[in-house]
Design an enzyme around this catalytic site. Structure first.
Site, PDB file in Angstrom:
ATOM      1  CG  ASN A 206      76.909  61.099  16.670  1.00 13.84           C
ATOM      2  OD1 ASN A 206      76.583  62.109  16.974  1.00 13.84           O
ATOM      3  ND2 ASN A 206      77.219  59.846  17.449  1.00 13.84           N
ATOM      4  NE  ARG A 207      69.989  62.942  13.225  1.00 16.74           N
ATOM      5  CZ  ARG A 207      69.288  62.890  12.112  1.00 16.74           C
ATOM      6  NH1 ARG A 207      68.822  63.854  11.130  1.00 16.74           N
ATOM      7  NH2 ARG A 207      68.967  61.722  11.561  1.00 16.74           N
ATOM      8  CE  LYS A 208      73.821  63.016  22.950  1.00 10.58           C
ATOM      9  NZ  LYS A 208      75.109  63.356  23.478  1.00 10.58           N
ATOM     10  CD  GLU A 209      79.921  62.102  17.780  1.00  7.77           C
ATOM     11  OE1 GLU A 209      80.681  61.430  18.760  1.00  7.77           O
ATOM     12  OE2 GLU A 209      80.065  62.163  16.768  1.00  7.77           O
ATOM     13  CG  ASP A 276      84.996  52.274  15.399  1.00  2.00           C
ATOM     14  OD1 ASP A 276      85.090  53.355  15.742  1.00  2.00           O
ATOM     15  OD2 ASP A 276      84.554  51.298  16.195  1.00  2.00           O
TER      16      ASP A 276
END
Length: 512
Positions: A206-209, A276
């Site tokens: 995701n964006r944060k990761e 998922d």
């Protein structure tokens, strides 16, 4: 540009291996109306609860929801939650082939979420888990089992929730084995150092990761695209798919321009497990041989379905079709529901409008005039008619081998095309009792071959102030009779088929 209809029809032919951290997800729904006098904490008046397989298990659920086959690998403890998890996986029949290794030294991962029923807000989460790498002997067993299964699959998913199943050794062995036999590897990452995923086909942060993995800004689309390109370069992947929550997804493929796919305009109820779903759809499409962009667009559509549902949810082929195909091709499909929570919302909305809800049910294997009469009479007695449709497994248990003649999707399509029918809800049980409890109809309709006391659910409806209506049968029409007659040799009324020699006319008897 993309033949999504053809792709959807071929999903059931695919097999995907999934390995990762499986867990049990419990959702407790209620309303908060006061603060506890014992402590400054909200008091939740519990209304209902749901339990599903989560984590990597939710990836498997979504693959099965697409009618594909999932060979699933995970580690569980030796406790009550492990038994509940095994039972939940059995509900998918042969669609999920579970390979669960028992480690008595650790608990089965479990998450219990308390959610506001009215606002869909998560209030509290309690976790039972041991987030540390599995022992060396379990690593060895996992690697051996997964390596043996890979040649039978079209793709493999590494679903990493950082609970200890996907150790660096397991990740390396699976990626190397898959690359050797040219199987795409899809990674849903959680490791602190993405170098462990080197050689994966596609990674889905995701964006944060993505920001944490690359230490680059991701505030704009251009910045996100640059960070995705850097991640692909660093880990040697062919592609990176970044999930952007309400902004959709961004796909970077090495050597191609980035593709931003906007999110669908939907009411977001719960984002639990949406990643998922993205991974499951992506893997199944890549197993089929689709390109990255087509798989991404379908995964984005699938995510828009599950975020509109309560809890950790999965997507069906019918729901995916309704997102992807033109509205003109889907008028009847909007009436078909496999997920009962969607039916809840439709019926609740009708009830708020003061509409009278009717219900009838059956297998409807071959629609005939008797069925049409019951449906028409049922609709005349209510404002909205819900039809409970037995699933394929349910029909087989009730009618025996050789039934149903048509699968659930085909039977639902025919029913949904009828003007009298407002909603078709598929149920897996032998009777619609649980569904009737959920729908709470005011009118319950069955054919005249039943007596009132034989109609399943009559007590529920009558205790709620409703009525049971029995509709007279149309003589000579039943599915069983049609099937039996169709098995007889064809009566050609004396005509001779063109490939059969004409019989000689017998000599007339002589007159005396």
């Amino acid at each position: 540009m993309f033949d999504f209809e053809d792709m959807l029809q071929r999903l059931s032919e695919q097999t995907v291996v999934c390995i990762g951290d499986v867990m049990l997800d419990d959702f407790v729904y209620g309303d908060v109306s006061r603060i506890s006098p014992e402590a400054p904490a909200p008091v939740i008046a519990v209304k209902r609860s749901d339990r599903v397989v989560g984590g990597a298990g939710n990836v498997a659920r979504n693959i099965a929801g697409l009618k594909a086959r999932c060979i699933f690998f995970g580690v569980i403890g030796e406790d009550e939650s492990a038994g509940l998890l095994r039972t939940a996986l059995q509900d998918f029949g042969g669609s999920i082939e579970p390979n669960l290794i028992v480690d008595p030294s650790r608990p089965t991962s479990r998450k219990v979420r308390f959610v506001s029923e009215h606002f869909s807000t998560h209030l509290l989460r309690a976790d039972w888990e041991l987030a540390k790498p599995v022992a060396a002997d379990i690593e060895t067993e996992l690697i051996a089992r997964v390596s043996a299964a890979l040649p039978t699959a079209g793709a493999v998913v590494l679903s990493d929730y950082a609970k200890g199943v996907l150790t660096p050794e397991v990740i390396r062995a699976v990626i190397d084995r898959a690359r050797a036999i040219k199987i795409p590897v899809i990674v849903d990452p959680k490791a602190n150092d993405y170098a462990v995923y080197r050689g994966a086909t596609i990674i889905t942060p995701n964006r944060k990761e993505l920001a944490e993995a690359t230490r680059l800004p991701v505030g704009t689309e251009a910045e996100t695209a640059r960070a995705a390109a850097e991640l692909a370069r660093a880990v040697g992947s062919e592609a990176v798919l970044v999930t952007l929550s309400e902004d959709g997804v961004l796909l970077h493929v090495v050597g191609a321009d980035p593709v931003h796919v906007p999110a669908y305009p939907v009411r977001v109820r719960d984002v639990s497990g949406a990643g998922d779903t993205v991974v499951a759809v992506l893997a199944t499409l890549l197993a089929l041989g689709s390109g990255f962009e087509a798989a991404t667009r379908m995964a984005n559509a699938a995510a828009s379905v599950v975020v509109g549902k309560r809890g950790t949810a999965s997507v069906s082929v019918a729901e995916l079709r309704s997102r992807l195909l033109p509205a003109a091709a889907l008028a009847s499909e909007e009436k078909i529901v496999f997920d009962w929570s969607v039916a809840d919302e439709r019926v609740d909305d009708w009830r708020r409008q003061g509409l009278r809800i009717g219900f009838t049910n059956g297998c409807f294997d071959i629609l005939h005039p008797g069925h049409v009469k019951v449906l028409a009479k049922a609709r005349a007695a209510c404002d909205r008619l819900v039809v409970g449709l037995n699933s394929d497994d349910s029909v087989k248990r009730l009618k025996g081998e050789g039934r149903p003649i048509q699968d659930a999707h085909a039977r639902a399509d025919v029913l949904a095309a009828l003007e009298a029918v407002d909603l078709v809800v598929i149920f897996e049980q032998d009777t619609p009792l649980e569904l009737i409890r959920r729908i709470r109809p005011k009118v319950l309709v069955k054919g005249g071959d039943y007596r009132r006391e034989q109609v399943v659910g009559h007590e529920i409806v009558e205790s709620d102030g409703g009525e049971v209506i029995l509709v007279g049968l149309v003589p000579g029409h039943s599915t069983t009779g049609i099937v039996r007659r169709s098995a007889r040799p064809l009566d050609l009324g004396g005509a001779v088929p063109p490939d059969r020699p004409k019989a000689k006319k017998p000599a007339e008897p002589s007159r005396t």
